[in-house]
Write an enzyme that holds these catalytic residues in place. Structure first.
Site, PDB file in Angstrom:
ATOM      1  N   ALA A 289       0.821  15.405 -40.227  1.00 58.82           N
ATOM      2  CA  ALA A 289       1.340  14.521 -41.276  1.00 58.82           C
ATOM      3  C   ALA A 289       2.275  15.295 -42.193  1.00 58.82           C
ATOM      4  O   ALA A 289       2.131  16.509 -42.362  1.00 58.82           O
ATOM      5  CB  ALA A 289       0.195  13.915 -42.079  1.00 58.82           C
ATOM      6  N   ASP A 290       3.216  14.569 -42.757  1.00 57.08           N
ATOM      7  CA  ASP A 290       4.106  15.157 -43.745  1.00 57.08           C
ATOM      8  C   ASP A 290       4.491  14.079 -44.746  1.00 57.08           C
ATOM      9  O   ASP A 290       4.745  12.939 -44.360  1.00 57.08           O
ATOM     10  CB  ASP A 290       5.364  15.743 -43.103  1.00 57.08           C
ATOM     11  CG  ASP A 290       6.103  16.646 -44.071  1.00 57.08           C
ATOM     12  OD1 ASP A 290       5.652  17.793 -44.252  1.00 57.08           O
ATOM     13  OD2 ASP A 290       7.084  16.191 -44.682  1.00 57.08           O
ATOM     14  N   THR A 291       4.509  14.445 -46.009  1.00 59.46           N
ATOM     15  CA  THR A 291       4.842  13.497 -47.072  1.00 59.46           C
ATOM     16  C   THR A 291       6.041  14.016 -47.849  1.00 59.46           C
ATOM     17  O   THR A 291       6.063  15.182 -48.250  1.00 59.46           O
ATOM     18  CB  THR A 291       3.635  13.301 -48.017  1.00 59.46           C
ATOM     19  OG1 THR A 291       2.536  12.812 -47.243  1.00 59.46           O
ATOM     20  CG2 THR A 291       3.960  12.307 -49.122  1.00 59.46           C
TER      21      THR A 291
ATOM     22  N   LYS B  27       4.305  19.729 -36.636  1.00 62.87           N
ATOM     23  CA  LYS B  27       2.997  20.291 -37.000  1.00 62.87           C
ATOM     24  C   LYS B  27       1.953  19.982 -35.926  1.00 62.87           C
ATOM     25  O   LYS B  27       1.183  20.866 -35.516  1.00 62.87           O
ATOM     26  CB  LYS B  27       2.542  19.737 -38.346  1.00 62.87           C
ATOM     27  CG  LYS B  27       3.387  20.192 -39.512  1.00 62.87           C
ATOM     28  CD  LYS B  27       2.986  19.461 -40.787  1.00 62.87           C
ATOM     29  CE  LYS B  27       3.865  19.817 -41.961  1.00 62.87           C
ATOM     30  NZ  LYS B  27       3.501  19.079 -43.183  1.00 62.87           N
TER      31      LYS B  27
END
Length: 185
Positions: free
Chosen positions: A68-70, A52
């Site tokens: 960010a990635d969760t 991203k």
């Protein structure tokens, strides 16, 4: 000072950065989120965050980009955003009465330099009734969230305990992110 860009459309991540009075703009990445299934969950979260950030960095070479990635992991199974109501129901029933992990991966990119890291937080749910799950799903809240819940909204009622970084569960390990950002300015 270089401009700061959040490569995420998440209103929660935006609110977290605003909370600590950072000046930034939002430019949403348009990548197709794909990952190598051989990766461990921590690598998946960091890799997606980096994809991203790099996507937005292509057109913003003079900026500092946060990606960010969760993801949610239960018994080794990575739970992303539910595709439909049935999948949301399945995920919430799976998490009911159990402990799962929320992993937020972060990538900070500027020019040819980048750093990636993650935070892993253990979250334990109360036993959920079918009625609680149905009510929650009807609210629409779980449909755009990894693991089908958001800790900062009505989903907070499901959380019995948490061990780790609360803000990471919301979507961005805030303190660590700001500490890492300092080296880019």
């Amino acid at each position: 000072m270089k401009p700061l860009i959040l490569a995420s459309g998440s209103p929660r991540r935006k609110e977290l950065l605003q909370q600590v009075k950072l000046s930034f703009e939002v430019k949403v990445s348009t990548i197709e989120e794909t990952f190598d299934p051989k990766m461990n969950p921590e690598e998946i979260a960091m890799n997606l965050a980096l994809q991203k950030a790099e996507d937005v960095a292509r057109d913003n070479r003079e900026s500092v980009i946060i990606g960010a990635d969760t993801i949610v992991v239960h018994d080794g199974l990575v739970l992303g955003k539910p595709k439909d109501v049935d999948e949301a129901t399945y995920m919430l029933k799976m998490l009911s009465g159990n402990t799962h992990y929320v992993i937020s991966g972060v990538a900070i990119v500027s020019g040819d330099r980048h750093v990636t890291f993650f935070e892993k937080t253990a979250v334990t749910f109360w036993e959920l009734t079918d009625e609680e799950i149905e009510y929650y799903i009807k609210s629409g809240e779980p449909m755009d969230k990894a693991g089908s819940y958001g800790i900062q909204e009505v989903g907070a009622l499901f959380v019995k305990e948490i061990h780790g970084d609360y803000f990471s569960v919301v979507g961005l390990p805030l303190s660590k992110t700001v500490r890492e950002l300092k080296s880019f300015f």
